[in-house]
Design a protein around this motif. Structure first.
Motif, short mmCIF file in Angstrom:
data_model
loop_
_atom_site.label_atom_id
_atom_site.label_comp_id
_atom_site.label_asym_id
_atom_site.label_seq_id
_atom_site.Cartn_x
_atom_site.Cartn_y
_atom_site.Cartn_z
N THR A 47 -18.71 -22.99 0.70
CA THR A 47 -17.63 -23.98 0.83
C THR A 47 -17.81 -25.12 -0.17
N ALA A 48 -19.04 -25.61 -0.30
CA ALA A 48 -19.31 -26.69 -1.24
C ALA A 48 -19.10 -26.22 -2.68
N GLU A 49 -19.54 -25.02 -2.99
CA GLU A 49 -19.35 -24.48 -4.34
C GLU A 49 -17.86 -24.30 -4.65
N ALA A 50 -17.08 -23.89 -3.66
CA ALA A 50 -15.63 -23.76 -3.86
C ALA A 50 -15.00 -25.12 -4.12
N GLY A 51 -15.48 -26.16 -3.44
CA GLY A 51 -14.99 -27.51 -3.68
C GLY A 51 -15.31 -28.00 -5.08
N ILE A 52 -16.51 -27.69 -5.56
CA ILE A 52 -16.90 -28.07 -6.92
C ILE A 52 -16.03 -27.35 -7.93
N GLU A 53 -15.81 -26.05 -7.72
CA GLU A 53 -14.96 -25.28 -8.64
C GLU A 53 -13.52 -25.80 -8.64
N LEU A 54 -13.03 -26.15 -7.47
CA LEU A 54 -11.67 -26.70 -7.35
C LEU A 54 -11.56 -28.00 -8.15
N CYS A 55 -12.54 -28.87 -8.03
CA CYS A 55 -12.53 -30.14 -8.77
C CYS A 55 -12.59 -29.89 -10.27
N ASP A 56 -13.40 -28.93 -10.69
CA ASP A 56 -13.50 -28.61 -12.12
C ASP A 56 -12.16 -28.13 -12.67
N ARG A 57 -11.50 -27.22 -11.94
CA ARG A 57 -10.19 -26.72 -12.40
C ARG A 57 -9.14 -27.82 -12.40
N GLY A 99 2.27 -28.22 -13.66
CA GLY A 99 2.39 -27.25 -12.57
C GLY A 99 1.04 -26.69 -12.14
N ARG A 100 0.17 -26.42 -13.11
CA ARG A 100 -1.17 -25.92 -12.77
C ARG A 100 -1.96 -26.97 -12.00
N ALA A 101 -1.91 -28.20 -12.47
CA ALA A 101 -2.64 -29.28 -11.78
C ALA A 101 -2.08 -29.50 -10.38
N PHE A 102 -0.77 -29.44 -10.24
CA PHE A 102 -0.15 -29.63 -8.94
C PHE A 102 -0.57 -28.54 -7.97
N ALA A 103 -0.62 -27.29 -8.44
CA ALA A 103 -1.01 -26.17 -7.58
C ALA A 103 -2.45 -26.32 -7.10
N VAL A 104 -3.34 -26.74 -7.98
CA VAL A 104 -4.74 -26.91 -7.60
C VAL A 104 -4.89 -28.12 -6.68
N MET A 105 -4.15 -29.19 -6.97
CA MET A 105 -4.22 -30.40 -6.16
C MET A 105 -3.82 -30.11 -4.71
N ALA A 106 -2.92 -29.17 -4.51
CA ALA A 106 -2.45 -28.86 -3.16
C ALA A 106 -3.57 -28.33 -2.27
N ALA A 107 -4.66 -27.84 -2.86
CA ALA A 107 -5.79 -27.33 -2.07
C ALA A 107 -6.71 -28.44 -1.59
#
Length: 193
Positions: A47-57, A99-107
């Motif tokens: 879960t933490a690694e997914a959060g880090i990856e989400l922030c990077d993207r 659009g890409r940033a908005f899609a990732v931000m929604a997570a």
């Protein structure tokens, strides 16, 4: 006498068997507990690694949108606004990255400080290629473009929080709860703060 020795031997054998059975039960419990603990640690780490990856993207897409918007802002003048063919490529870059940033931000969590800051930055970026007077668009861009570095900074804080979660994933529950309380969150709108 033989009967007494035989009874004592049987009693000792029963005691040893009971101890062995109890040891087997305890070993199974310890193994099950260890397996459950390892599974919990693994889940918290993922879960933490997914959060880090989400922030990077999110940082990558927001930076791309900000660079495209900055390029558009540098070209912004009366002639540029009248020539759609000159603007088309930059507008497409802005909207694609937006659009890409908005899609990732929604997570991100709804109360995440990064989500609020990124939404503000995306609003500023989306407003730039809109219709209007050149002077008004330039003034708004000059006034509000600091929203992009503020959003990138908030993403960095969110990423640091996920790193702390990753580090604390194998620690005791009180330490993990302390890390959870350090999440960069905003105050609810109705709290008065």
């Amino acid at each position: 006498m033989v009967d007494a020795l035989l009874c004592a031997a049987v009693d000792i054998a029963l005691i040893v068997a009971a101890i062995a059975a109890l040891a087997a039960v305890l070993a199974a419990l310890v193994q099950r507990t260890g397996t459950a603990y390892a599974a919990g640690v693994g889940a918290r780490q993922k879960t933490a690694e997914a959060g880090i990856e989400l922030c990077d993207r999110l940082a990558e897409h927001l930076a791309e949108a900000g660079q495209s918007a900055n390029g558009y802002g540098l070209e912004l003048n009366e002639e540029f606004l009248k020539d759609w063919d000159a603007r088309r490529g930059l507008v497409h870059q802005i909207l694609t990255a937006h659009g890409r940033a908005f899609a990732v931000m929604a997570a991100l969590p709804k109360d995440s400080e990064a989500r609020v800051r990124v939404q503000r930055a995306l609003d500023v970026i989306a407003a730039l290629p809109s219709e209007g007077e050149t002077s008004d668009l330039l003034a708004a861009w000059s006034r509000d473009r600091n929203a992009i570095p503020e959003a990138l900074d908030a993403i960095g804080r969110e990423r640091a929080y996920h790193f702390r979660r990753l580090e604390a994933s194998a620690r005791n529950p009180s330490e993990r709860q302390w890390v959870e309380r350090t999440a960069p969150r905003i105050a609810p709108p109705d709290s008065g703060t």
